[in-house]
Design an enzyme around this catalytic site. Structure first.
Site, PDB file in Angstrom:
ATOM      1  N   CYS A   1      -3.218  -4.027   4.678  1.00  0.00           N
ATOM      2  CA  CYS A   1      -2.290  -5.077   5.140  1.00  0.00           C
ATOM      3  C   CYS A   1      -2.705  -6.471   4.700  1.00  0.00           C
ATOM      4  CB  CYS A   1      -2.187  -5.038   6.654  1.00  0.00           C
ATOM      5  SG  CYS A   1      -1.670  -3.434   7.276  1.00  0.00           S
TER       6      CYS A   1
ATOM      7  N   HIS B   1      -2.021 -10.489  12.295  1.00  0.00           N
ATOM      8  CA  HIS B   1      -1.486  -9.256  11.718  1.00  0.00           C
ATOM      9  C   HIS B   1      -1.043  -8.374  12.881  1.00  0.00           C
ATOM     10  CE1 HIS B   1      -0.807  -5.511   9.851  1.00  0.00           C
ATOM     11  NE2 HIS B   1      -1.887  -4.951  10.388  1.00  0.00           N
TER      12      HIS B   1
ATOM     13  N   GLU C   1       0.849  -1.187   0.000  1.00  0.00           N
ATOM     14  CA  GLU C   1       0.000   0.000   0.000  1.00  0.00           C
ATOM     15  C   GLU C   1       0.891   1.246   0.000  1.00  0.00           C
ATOM     16  OE1 GLU C   1      -2.015   0.793   3.883  1.00  0.00           O
ATOM     17  OE2 GLU C   1      -1.410  -1.256   4.338  1.00  0.00           O
TER      18      GLU C   1
HETATM   19  P1  HMG Z   1      -3.318   6.079  21.766  1.00  0.00           P
HETATM   20  O1  HMG Z   1      -4.582   6.792  21.980  1.00  0.00           O
HETATM   21  O2  HMG Z   1      -2.118   6.915  21.613  1.00  0.00           O
HETATM   22  O3  HMG Z   1      -2.950   5.092  22.898  1.00  0.00           O
HETATM   23  O4  HMG Z   1      -3.529   5.162  20.485  1.00  0.00           O
HETATM   24  P2  HMG Z   1      -3.800   4.577  24.156  1.00  0.00           P
HETATM   25  O5  HMG Z   1      -4.092   5.688  25.059  1.00  0.00           O
HETATM   26  O6  HMG Z   1      -4.962   3.722  23.674  1.00  0.00           O
HETATM   27  O7  HMG Z   1      -2.689   3.671  24.809  1.00  0.00           O
HETATM   28  C1  HMG Z   1      -2.252   2.513  24.179  1.00  0.00           C
HETATM   29  C2  HMG Z   1      -2.133   1.432  25.237  1.00  0.00           C
HETATM   30  O8  HMG Z   1      -1.088   1.815  26.122  1.00  0.00           O
HETATM   31  C3  HMG Z   1      -3.394   1.298  26.100  1.00  0.00           C
HETATM   32  O9  HMG Z   1      -3.533  -0.075  26.403  1.00  0.00           O
HETATM   33  C4  HMG Z   1      -3.045   2.062  27.357  1.00  0.00           C
HETATM   34  O10 HMG Z   1      -3.753   1.619  28.512  1.00  0.00           O
HETATM   35  C5  HMG Z   1      -1.569   1.770  27.461  1.00  0.00           C
HETATM   36  P3  HMG Z   1      -4.952  -0.820  26.138  1.00  0.00           P
HETATM   37  O11 HMG Z   1      -5.946  -0.086  26.947  1.00  0.00           O
HETATM   38  O12 HMG Z   1      -5.240  -0.669  24.654  1.00  0.00           O
HETATM   39  O13 HMG Z   1      -4.700  -2.207  26.557  1.00  0.00           O
HETATM   40  N1  HMG Z   1      -0.818   2.766  28.241  1.00  0.00           N
HETATM   41  C6  HMG Z   1       0.149   2.454  29.129  1.00  0.00           C
HETATM   42  N2  HMG Z   1       0.646   1.273  29.522  1.00  0.00           N
HETATM   43  C7  HMG Z   1       1.659   1.289  30.452  1.00  0.00           C
HETATM   44  N3  HMG Z   1       2.155   2.430  30.995  1.00  0.00           N
HETATM   45  C8  HMG Z   1       1.669   3.630  30.628  1.00  0.00           C
HETATM   46  C9  HMG Z   1       0.622   3.685  29.656  1.00  0.00           C
HETATM   47  N4  HMG Z   1      -0.069   4.676  29.064  1.00  0.00           N
HETATM   48  C10 HMG Z   1      -0.948   4.116  28.208  1.00  0.00           C
HETATM   49  N5  HMG Z   1       2.169   4.736  31.168  1.00  0.00           N
HETATM   50  C11 HMG Z   1      -3.528   3.474  18.848  1.00  0.00           C
HETATM   51  C12 HMG Z   1      -3.198   3.807  20.297  1.00  0.00           C
HETATM   52  C13 HMG Z   1      -3.201   2.023  18.589  1.00  0.00           C
HETATM   53  C14 HMG Z   1      -5.029   3.691  18.608  1.00  0.00           C
HETATM   54  C15 HMG Z   1      -2.703   4.409  17.937  1.00  0.00           C
HETATM   55  O14 HMG Z   1      -1.339   4.128  18.099  1.00  0.00           O
HETATM   56  C16 HMG Z   1      -3.052   4.295  16.469  1.00  0.00           C
HETATM   57  O15 HMG Z   1      -3.963   4.954  15.985  1.00  0.00           O
HETATM   58  N6  HMG Z   1      -2.285   3.447  15.691  1.00  0.00           N
HETATM   59  C17 HMG Z   1      -2.528   3.262  14.267  1.00  0.00           C
HETATM   60  C18 HMG Z   1      -3.738   2.382  13.993  1.00  0.00           C
HETATM   61  C19 HMG Z   1      -3.535   0.915  14.356  1.00  0.00           C
HETATM   62  O16 HMG Z   1      -2.421   0.450  14.497  1.00  0.00           O
HETATM   63  N7  HMG Z   1      -4.646   0.164  14.444  1.00  0.00           N
HETATM   64  C20 HMG Z   1      -4.591  -1.244  14.744  1.00  0.00           C
HETATM   65  C21 HMG Z   1      -5.774  -2.013  14.151  1.00  0.00           C
HETATM   66  S1  HMG Z   1      -6.011  -1.651  12.406  1.00  0.00           S
HETATM   67  C22 HMG Z   1      -4.723  -2.521  11.617  1.00  0.00           C
HETATM   68  O17 HMG Z   1      -4.082  -3.332  12.214  1.00  0.00           O
HETATM   69  C23 HMG Z   1      -4.461  -2.188  10.195  1.00  0.00           C
HETATM   70  C24 HMG Z   1      -3.215  -1.366   9.930  1.00  0.00           C
HETATM   71  O18 HMG Z   1      -2.048  -2.175  10.065  1.00  0.00           O
HETATM   72  C25 HMG Z   1      -3.273  -0.719   8.535  1.00  0.00           C
HETATM   73  C26 HMG Z   1      -3.519  -1.595   7.322  1.00  0.00           C
HETATM   74  O19 HMG Z   1      -4.332  -2.504   7.296  1.00  0.00           O
HETATM   75  O20 HMG Z   1      -2.905  -1.239   6.285  1.00  0.00           O
HETATM   76  C27 HMG Z   1      -3.077  -0.233  10.913  1.00  0.00           C
END
Ligand code: HMG
Length: 390
Positions: free
Chosen positions: A111, A233, A79
């Protein structure tokens, strides 16, 4: 006749950023990246490294022990395409000197694209058992600087030779697929960085997993406990933990202990944790990680693969590890590649990020960074000039 993966190899850029340094620069707790997302390091491509150079590097290794003249098809899954018309695989075909009687084309569905190529290759090989197919998947995962997606970046390529001599994984024919029109992650043609509704994307991933698993288990008659190891994935490693918890729940194994769940997936996460998201390549670098890092002999074990591409298309399928698989792997070369990478400072990372893609260049010369055996030397009259690095 058994059909599946005969050889598998991956390549990642020579440069990485430590996730703690990114956390420090962004003013967030490093534990959020390392524990919350499960990421230690993220691969950063230098100028002159793109999906073609990464894929050619991975493919050269995957083809080391394969008769190249039997390769009749090259599928390039990405992609992060370098051209709206020409398939990136044609550059790889030329760089590797593959024989001309070869179908070469590109697949795209976020992906998921490599899985489409893998399944298409397996179907064609059933009709033409002597042929081999080269499936390469390469991507640069780019989000905006300072956005929530930034710590889930990465870059890399995987190459798989698919044939009727599967030395690494024998594919099973059953699969469960799922498609739904959603806007969880996308990249309009005008943009270099993906747009994403991050939390929503996690929810859709889990929904798609449940739906694909349902069809797979109905079609195959298999249960959760018929699978020995699980590959997902991997946009970041804790996504696999969420996914595996979800699968245990929907398949009636909610009581599987946390230790057991870790054992089911841990070996598949080793490389992703220090590379980051590689989009289309990510699931298959996870499979390589499992095969190369499991201490236990996996001969005869069933491995499941869950492929998810935002937008979205998902597939759940499986394979069985054949005897002698270890001698078909490239584990030592992969370890050396990962161990000899160069760490970037935060400023160097931003510099690479900003200089990675010159905007619509008619002519451009790329500085020589370490890019493995191949590099993008220049763009001249809008034509990309690749060469073997000296
Ligand atoms: P965010 O809002 O920055 O992070 O976004 P958060 O607040 O949800 O924190 C992440 C995790 O860290 C959470 O854990 C927190 O609790 C924890 P969870 O509740 O999820 O279990 N956390 C901590 N842990 C320990 N100590 C601390 C601490 N603070 C927080 N101090 C998000 C996270 C993944 C949404 C963001 O990074 C994002 O948008 N990423 C891109 C999208 C993505 O990867 N999506 C995954 C599914 S879609 C997919 O896989 C397809 C893709 O590969 C693309 C394709 O297909 O081409 C993306």
């Amino acid at each position: 006749m058994d059909i599946g993966i005969e050889s598998i190899a991956f390549y990642v850029p020579h440069y990485f950023l430590d996730m703690r340094k990114l956390a420090e620069a962004r003013g967030v707790d490093a534990e959020k990246h390392v524990v919350g997302l499960g990421q230690e390091k993220m691969a950063v491509p230098p100028p002159g490294e793109d999906v073609v150079t990464m894929a050619a590097n991975a493919a050269e290794r995957a083809l080391e022990t394969v008769d190249r003249d039997q390769v009749e098809m090259v599928v390039f899954a990405t992609e992060s395409s370098v051209d709206q018309s020409k398939a990136a695989g044609i550059y790889v075909h030329a760089l590797l000197g593959l024989q001309p009687h070869c179908r070469v084309f590109e697949t795209k569905q976020a992906c998921y694209a490599a899985t489409a190529g893998l399944q298409a290759a397996a179907a064609l090989i059933a009709r033409r058992p002597k042929m081999k197919a080269l499936i390469v998947a390469a991507d640069v995962a780019r989000y905006g600087l300072g956005t929530p997606g930034e710590p889930t970046q990465g870059a890399g390529a995987v190459a798989m030779v698919v044939s009727a001599d599967p030395k690494v994984l024998v594919l099973e024919p059953e699969s469960g697929t799922y498609t739904e029109d959603v806007m969880d992650f996308w990249r309009p043609n005008s943009r270099d960085e993906a747009l994403v509704d991050g939390k929503y994307s996690v929810r859709v991933y889990l929904r798609a997993l449940a739906a694909a698993w349902k069809q797979y288990s109905e079609e195959s008659g298999r249960e959760f406990t018929d699978i020995d190891r699980f590959c997902y994935h991997l946009p970041f490693t804790t996504m696999a933990e969420k996914a595996h918890t979800q699968l245990a729940k929907v398949s009636g194994h909610r009581d599987r202990s946390p230790e057991q769940r870790q054992r089911d997936i841990a070996d598949s996460l080793v490389y992703n944790r220090i590379v980051g998201n590689t989009y289309a390549a990510s699931l298959y670098i996870g499979l390589t990680s499992l095969l190369e890092n499991a201490q236990e002999d996996l001969t005869g074990k069933r491995v499941s693969l869950f492929s998810y591409g935002s937008g979205c298309v998902a597939e759940f399928f499986s394979g069985v590890v054949p005897a002698g698989y270890r001698s078909a792997l490239h584990a030592a070369a992969h370890r050396e590649m990962l161990d000899t990478r160069v760490e970037l400072s935060y400023d160097e990372y931003v510099d690479f990020y900003l200089r990675y893609l010159p905007k619509d260049p008619e002519n451009w010369e790329f500085p020589a960074y370490e890019t493995g055996s191949f590099r993008l030397r220049a763009i001249r009259d809008y034509k990309r000039i690749y060469e073997r690095a000296t």
